[in-house]
Motif scaffolding. Sequence first.
Motif, mmCIF file in Angstrom:
data_model
loop_
_atom_site.group_PDB
_atom_site.id
_atom_site.type_symbol
_atom_site.label_atom_id
_atom_site.label_comp_id
_atom_site.label_asym_id
_atom_site.label_seq_id
_atom_site.Cartn_x
_atom_site.Cartn_y
_atom_site.Cartn_z
ATOM 1 N N GLY A 45 -1.433 -2.782 0.221
ATOM 2 C CA GLY A 45 -1.034 -1.596 -0.516
ATOM 3 C C GLY A 45 0.405 -1.202 -0.254
ATOM 4 O O GLY A 45 1.135 -1.847 0.487
ATOM 5 N N GLU A 46 0.795 -0.113 -0.912
ATOM 6 C CA GLU A 46 2.144 0.435 -0.807
ATOM 7 C C GLU A 46 2.208 1.476 0.311
ATOM 8 O O GLU A 46 1.180 1.939 0.797
ATOM 9 N N ALA A 47 3.410 1.872 0.673
ATOM 10 C CA ALA A 47 3.597 2.933 1.659
ATOM 11 C C ALA A 47 2.980 4.222 1.127
ATOM 12 O O ALA A 47 3.175 4.586 -0.025
ATOM 13 N N GLY A 48 2.218 4.906 1.960
ATOM 14 C CA GLY A 48 1.576 6.155 1.566
ATOM 15 C C GLY A 48 0.138 5.989 1.111
ATOM 16 O O GLY A 48 -0.575 6.973 0.949
ATOM 17 N N ASP A 49 -0.315 4.767 0.898
ATOM 18 C CA ASP A 49 -1.694 4.533 0.474
ATOM 19 C C ASP A 49 -2.651 4.714 1.650
ATOM 20 O O ASP A 49 -2.320 4.403 2.793
ATOM 21 N N ILE A 50 -3.846 5.198 1.343
ATOM 22 C CA ILE A 50 -4.912 5.291 2.331
ATOM 23 C C ILE A 50 -5.895 4.180 1.991
ATOM 24 O O ILE A 50 -6.458 4.156 0.894
ATOM 25 N N VAL A 51 -6.064 3.227 2.925
ATOM 26 C CA VAL A 51 -6.912 2.065 2.667
ATOM 27 C C VAL A 51 -7.928 1.882 3.787
ATOM 28 O O VAL A 51 -7.763 2.374 4.905
ATOM 29 N N GLU A 52 -8.965 1.137 3.456
ATOM 30 C CA GLU A 52 -10.030 0.810 4.401
ATOM 31 C C GLU A 52 -9.839 -0.641 4.835
ATOM 32 O O GLU A 52 -9.765 -1.536 3.991
ATOM 33 N N VAL A 53 -9.710 -0.871 6.144
ATOM 34 C CA VAL A 53 -9.569 -2.225 6.687
ATOM 35 C C VAL A 53 -10.485 -2.381 7.889
ATOM 36 O O VAL A 53 -11.048 -1.396 8.402
ATOM 37 N N VAL A 69 -3.476 5.566 12.130
ATOM 38 C CA VAL A 69 -4.927 5.722 12.063
ATOM 39 C C VAL A 69 -5.255 6.899 11.150
ATOM 40 O O VAL A 69 -4.635 7.956 11.226
ATOM 41 N N GLY A 70 -6.234 6.689 10.282
ATOM 42 C CA GLY A 70 -6.580 7.696 9.277
ATOM 43 C C GLY A 70 -7.671 8.637 9.734
ATOM 44 O O GLY A 70 -8.779 8.606 9.198
ATOM 45 N N ILE A 102 -5.376 12.450 7.447
ATOM 46 C CA ILE A 102 -5.515 12.244 6.008
ATOM 47 C C ILE A 102 -5.244 13.545 5.261
ATOM 48 O O ILE A 102 -4.544 13.564 4.245
ATOM 49 N N LYS A 103 -5.766 14.653 5.794
ATOM 50 C CA LYS A 103 -5.541 15.957 5.162
ATOM 51 C C LYS A 103 -4.051 16.306 5.163
ATOM 52 O O LYS A 103 -3.499 16.753 4.154
ATOM 53 N N GLN A 104 -3.390 16.087 6.295
ATOM 54 C CA GLN A 104 -1.962 16.361 6.409
ATOM 55 C C GLN A 104 -1.168 15.439 5.457
ATOM 56 O O GLN A 104 -0.220 15.883 4.807
ATOM 57 N N HIS A 105 -1.568 14.182 5.361
ATOM 58 C CA HIS A 105 -0.891 13.228 4.475
ATOM 59 C C HIS A 105 -1.019 13.662 3.014
ATOM 60 O O HIS A 105 -0.052 13.599 2.253
ATOM 61 N N GLU A 106 -2.213 14.099 2.608
ATOM 62 C CA GLU A 106 -2.416 14.556 1.235
ATOM 63 C C GLU A 106 -1.583 15.790 0.919
ATOM 64 O O GLU A 106 -1.052 15.924 -0.173
ATOM 65 N N GLU A 107 -1.454 16.698 1.892
ATOM 66 C CA GLU A 107 -0.610 17.881 1.693
ATOM 67 C C GLU A 107 0.856 17.481 1.551
ATOM 68 O O GLU A 107 1.575 17.999 0.699
#
Length: 146
Positions: free
Chosen positions: A13-21, A38-39, A44-49
Amino acid sequence: MKIILKKEVVGLGEAGDIVEVKTGYALNYLVPQGFAAVGTPSAIKQHEETLRQRAHKEAKLVADAQALAAKIEAVAVKIAAKVGETGKLYGAVTAAQVAEAIAEAGIEVDKKNITIPEIKEVGEYEAKVKCYKGVFANVKVEVVAE
């Protein structure tokens, strides 16, 4: 395991994407190399904001750039240059000269953001001015004999 990518990872994925690995891939390679964080739920909440705020700022910048592009397109640039007997210019018209002519109209533009065709004769040309990512303005450049 959920991770937040800090940099582009090919096939992931690209920078800023949230992915499952897989956990091992995340903890042994992506996180130590600085490719991801680590998500956790709070991360994740802070990243979305952060993404929401960044999108708001981006929309404002694009709107400002479109307004600037409209102003630039309304300007007609006239550049006087020395011409030989055959109608060809001594030298060529440069992006710096176009930027200077636009500045005389009251709009500051960086010469690095101007793309012009090779101008070596008297006539009308069209220059492209980059205002922001994906926002361009076309300005008519008229070259006349001095």
